[in-house]
Design a protein around this motif. Structure first.
Motif: not given
Lengths: 262, 274
Positions: A108-123, A204-207, B202-211
């Motif tokens: 559920l949590v965007p991978e980019l957000v997890l990656g950035f948060s690990l960089l900022k708040n852990v690393a 997205s996490i590794s970047i 749709a939820v999978l695709v939307f959230t995937g594209s959004f992020t």
């Protein structure tokens, strides 16, 4: 069996599958081309771009790093995920419903957000080494797959067999290794494979977690593409597609590929 | 002892998620409310900037277009796949799983070769004489959407094949025997029963594209900056971590809001639910 499907629909489906497979065939063709630029159909056949991968030190290093991270993070995810999946199935009534949601939270949590948060708040905050942060990030990334796949195979397991072993005097740990684990073996193998490929492919996490001297293969591919537009990237892509084929063969033998359509 | 066994066994995984996912992500979000400029200052800056509003709006447009196209293509394909004989179904599922398991970098790279200035599509069009100058197709919204649809159609197809196969054959036979034409059966029986699956897809695709990051980065570049690429640029190029955290917070809130809302809608719309 093909009941009442309009020919237009069938034509459309054929087009969709050309759309799905075509681009990857093009990558394969471009990788085999003897030219120094990317082209399709390939002009002259050559494997020199495959050799070129291993001539570039950054590719050699990141392939090793990516494999290390994939093995370690999959290992961690299995170590914590198998007991968790067991608990969720065996003690379903005692455990609250949100616990299973917790283990799919990394989806559920965007991978980019997890990656950035690990960089900022852990690393950065706790001076954790980049490599450790990468392994942690990837462990979280693959945990949902592990829990889901193991849960699926535990759902078919008859826990009364385990009860029988225990009531006959088998110690709990021994029961786990001699009764439970052999019964969900294919699930564990499939979980390992799916987690492994997910980790290998992650961007997205590794970047955010590639520091001085540490990078993963997909990040190195991105970096290479910024400077060169030669078939080397196509060759690396073909290697990764080869890995995909191996993974699919392994999943087919354990869970069956229809697992993905469930 | 047995009472706590379930908890004990799930503790390591719980700790991993809590310590290395929930806490760091919450910390990222909290810092955006604790700046010296005031509690909502980073958000006022974000929504006050025309550029950032454009990026957000572009990301929403790209995600909506990707979702809509993937839904239509995915549903029609999944319908055909689910009605196909066994051997054909296996081939089709392999053809969908293969791209799904191939990394996002490889799949985006493929479109880079196809859509580039000296790419395959341009050479093909030039050789047929349809165009006289190569078209600039990269770094456009269309390129990003095409590659994103490519990214998500396999996921949509596989999700919907599962849903469509779960529809009992009896229902379709009942519909047919009561005189419904195939089109009517499709529209009045299959489609309504597939709605919850369509929503999940749709939820999978939307959230995937959004992020998404890699695909818009490779095919959209600076010209088509989206939330993911903007966040990366703020964090790693300009080192404005407050700004990056704000984008992260907006992404988390939108993603989780959509997931919660749509799963609720899906549950309500499920005609099979008791």
């Amino acid at each position: 069996m093909t009941r009442n499907i309009h020919p237009v629909l069938i034509a459309l489906t054929v087009l969709v599958f050309i759309f799905l497979v075509g681009p990857l065939v093009i990558v394969l063709g471009a990788a085999l081309s003897d030219t120094s630029y990317l082209t399709f159909p390939p002009q002259g056949l050559s494997l020199r771009w495959f050799e070129n991968i291993f001539k570039i030190e950054a590719f050699r290093r990141t392939i090793v790093t990516s494999l290390e991270i994939a093995f370690l993070s999959t290992g961690i995810a299995l170590l914590v995920g198998v007991p968790a999946a067991y608990a969720l199935n065996r003690y379903r009534i005692q455990l609250p419903g949100w616990l299973s949601t917790l283990f799919i939270l990394p989806v559920l949590v965007p991978e980019l957000v997890l990656g950035f948060s690990l960089l900022k708040n852990v690393a950065t905050q706790f001076h954790a080494p980049i490599f450790v942060s990468l392994v942690l990030g990837h462990s979280l990334l693959v945990l949902p797959y592990v829990v889901r796949v193991i849960s699926a195979s535990l759902a078919a397991f008859d826990f009364s067999i385990e009860e029988a072993a225990i009531s006959l005097g088998s110690p709990r740990l021994k029961t786990f290794f001699t009764i439970l684990l052999p019964n969900v073996r294919s699930g564990v193998i499939a979980a390992f494979i799916l987690a492994f490929i997910t980790s290998i492919n992650d961007v997205s996490i590794s970047i955010f977690l590639t520091g001085p001297g540490i990078s993963t293969l997909p990040i190195q591919i991105l970096a290479h593409m910024e400077q060169f537009f030669d078939p080397t990237v196509a060759s690396v892509s073909v290697l990764l597609m080869g890995l995909t084929v191996a993974v699919m063969a392994a999943v087919e033998r354990t869970l069956g590929l229809t697992f993905f359509a469930k | 002892m047995k009472r706590f066994a379930g908890w004990t066994l799930s503790t390591p995984a719980t700790l991993l998620v809590l310590v290395f996912l929930i806490l760091p992500v919450l910390a990222t979000i909290v810092t955006t409310f604790a700046t010296t400029a005031g509690p909502f200052a980073p958000y006022l800056t974000f929504f006050g900037s025309g550029f950032r509003r454009t990026v957000l709006w572009r990301t929403i447009q790209i995600s909506l277009a990707t979702t809509a196209i993937s839904l239509v293509i995915g549903f029609l394909t999944a319908y055909v796949v689910s009605r196909s004989p066994g051997w054909l179904k296996s081939i089709l599922i392999v053809a969908a799983v293969f791209p799904l398991l191939t990394g996002v970098v490889v799949r985006s790279f493929a479109w880079l070769i196809i859509l580039g200035k000296n790419g395959i599509l341009n050479s093909a069009l030039l050789s047929t004489g349809l165009i006289s100058e190569p078209l600039s197709m990269l770094y456009t919204q269309g390129a990003v959407i095409t590659a994103m649809v490519y990214l998500f159609v396999p996921l949509m197809v596989l999700t919907l094949v599962g849903v469509l196969e779960a529809i009992p054959d009896d229902l379709l036979q009942a519909s047919a025997s009561l005189g419904a034409k195939p089109t009517a059966t499709f529209m009045q029986v299959i489609l309504p029963l597939a709605v919850p699956g369509l929503i999940v897809g749709a939820v999978l695709v939307f959230t995937g594209s959004f992020t998404a990051y890699a695909t818009p980065q490779l095919l959209g570049g600076e010209a088509q900056m989206v939330m993911g690429t903007l966040m990366y640029q703020q964090a790693m190029v300009t080192f404005d971590w407050v700004s990056a955290s704000t984008i992260a917070a907006i992404m988390v809130v939108i993603t989780i809001a959509i997931v919660l809302l749509m799963t609720r809608v899906a549950r309500r719309l499920n005609p099979m639910a008791v």
